[in-house]
Write a protein that holds these residues in place. Structure first.
Motif, PDB file in Angstrom:
ATOM      1  N   THR A  41       0.797  -1.284   0.444  1.00  0.00           N
ATOM      2  CA  THR A  41       0.108   0.354  -0.339  1.00  0.00           C
ATOM      3  C   THR A  41       0.642   1.928  -0.096  1.00  0.00           C
ATOM      4  OG1 THR A  41      -1.478  -1.400   1.488  1.00  0.00           O
ATOM      5  CG2 THR A  41      -1.532   1.510   1.019  1.00  0.00           C
ATOM      6  N   PRO A  42       1.049   2.112  -1.028  1.00  0.00           N
ATOM      7  CA  PRO A  42       1.306   3.399  -0.780  1.00  0.00           C
ATOM      8  C   PRO A  42       1.611   4.435   0.652  1.00  0.00           C
ATOM      9  CG  PRO A  42       0.368   3.281  -2.593  1.00  0.00           C
ATOM     10  CD  PRO A  42       0.150   2.105  -2.401  1.00  0.00           C
ATOM     11  N   ALA A  57      -1.934   6.952   4.792  1.00  0.00           N
ATOM     12  CA  ALA A  57      -2.563   8.103   5.219  1.00  0.00           C
ATOM     13  C   ALA A  57      -3.991   8.074   4.920  1.00  0.00           C
ATOM     14  CB  ALA A  57      -1.378   9.246   5.163  1.00  0.00           C
ATOM     15  N   GLN A  58      -4.247   7.926   3.931  1.00  0.00           N
ATOM     16  CA  GLN A  58      -5.606   8.533   4.004  1.00  0.00           C
ATOM     17  C   GLN A  58      -6.649   7.804   4.412  1.00  0.00           C
ATOM     18  OE1 GLN A  58      -6.289   8.655  -0.324  1.00  0.00           O
ATOM     19  NE2 GLN A  58      -5.261  10.470  -0.232  1.00  0.00           N
ATOM     20  N   ARG A  72       0.707  12.349   6.087  1.00  0.00           N
ATOM     21  CA  ARG A  72       1.755  12.022   4.579  1.00  0.00           C
ATOM     22  C   ARG A  72       3.157  11.188   5.907  1.00  0.00           C
ATOM     23  NH1 ARG A  72       6.018  12.673   1.664  1.00  0.00           N
ATOM     24  NH2 ARG A  72       5.217  14.706   1.501  1.00  0.00           N
ATOM     25  N   ASN A  73       3.287  13.038   5.907  1.00  0.00           N
ATOM     26  CA  ASN A  73       5.050  12.203   6.674  1.00  0.00           C
ATOM     27  C   ASN A  73       4.980  11.732   8.711  1.00  0.00           C
ATOM     28  OD1 ASN A  73       5.394  14.140   5.112  1.00  0.00           O
ATOM     29  ND2 ASN A  73       5.125  15.673   6.014  1.00  0.00           N
ATOM     30  N   GLN A  91       4.938   8.117   7.445  1.00  0.00           N
ATOM     31  CA  GLN A  91       6.606   7.657   7.023  1.00  0.00           C
ATOM     32  C   GLN A  91       7.348   7.699   8.398  1.00  0.00           C
ATOM     33  OE1 GLN A  91       6.961  11.057   4.225  1.00  0.00           O
ATOM     34  NE2 GLN A  91       7.145   9.798   2.623  1.00  0.00           N
ATOM     35  N   ALA A  92       6.882   8.666   9.451  1.00  0.00           N
ATOM     36  CA  ALA A  92       7.874   8.262  10.682  1.00  0.00           C
ATOM     37  C   ALA A  92       8.348   7.705  11.077  1.00  0.00           C
ATOM     38  CB  ALA A  92       7.028   9.620  11.256  1.00  0.00           C
ATOM     39  N   ARG A  93       6.550   6.830  11.829  1.00  0.00           N
ATOM     40  CA  ARG A  93       5.968   5.836  12.116  1.00  0.00           C
ATOM     41  C   ARG A  93       6.810   5.161  11.729  1.00  0.00           C
ATOM     42  NH1 ARG A  93       2.418   6.191  16.557  1.00  0.00           N
ATOM     43  NH2 ARG A  93       1.553   7.964  16.943  1.00  0.00           N
TER      44      ARG A  93
END
Length: 161
Positions: free
Chosen positions: A22-23, A28-29, A35-36, A39-41
């Motif tokens: 999954t992108p 995020a959605q 989104r950040n 990515q951080a998680r």
């Protein structure tokens, strides 16, 4: 030292377990976060070693390996490292656990036929230091390896982990 995970980490892991490809933007959605943040998680979970990768989940039966067995191995204790290294060379060995009890190692093996399994077991017996084995055939796997229920329990009940 173990990292602390929360309900958001649990939801992220559940989404990745459903579809590791999954992108980030779609994750995020689905999670309703930036989104950040996703990515951080993900970076924190990966860098801590809590998430070790995203390999495909291969159905061994679908590719011809219908025989699944657990092999308990009793061995000379001073040869355990050498035996584990020898087992690492067997492509049919899926995992090895050092255990307590009569067996020193518990080995999960996949084979195409019972005859192939016999050949693998005979090769295991030829490893120096292997004293005795006990084979158990898995007839079915009603619960496959999983960790999400435990992660969800941990984040839902942090005081009762």
């Amino acid at each position: 030292m173990p990292i602390k995970i929360d309900a958001l980490d649990s939801r992220l892991l559940a989404e990745l377990a459903r579809d590791p490809r999954t992108p980030i933007l779609e994750l995020a959605q689905r999670l309703g976060i930036a989104r950040n943040t996703v990515q951080a998680r993900m970076r924190r979970l990966e860098e801590s070693g809590a998430v070790r990768g995203y390999p495909p989940n291969v159905d061994l039966q679908a590719i011809g390996f219908a025989v699944n067995a657990l092999l308990g191995i009793e061995l000379d204790q001073n040869k355990m490292d050498a035996i584990v290294e020898a087992l690492r060379e067997f492509p049919h060995v899926l995992e090895v656990h050092a255990t307590t009890g009569r067996s020193d190692l518990l080995v999960r093996i996949a084979a195409q036929t019972q005859q192939d399994l016999l050949g693998i077991i005979q090769r295991v017996h030829s490893i120096p230091g292997v004293k005795h084995t006990e084979t158990m055939l898995a007839l079915a796997t009603p619960i496959e390896y999983r960790c999400l229920p435990l992660v969800e329990h941990l984040t839902a009940n942090p005081d009762n982990a």
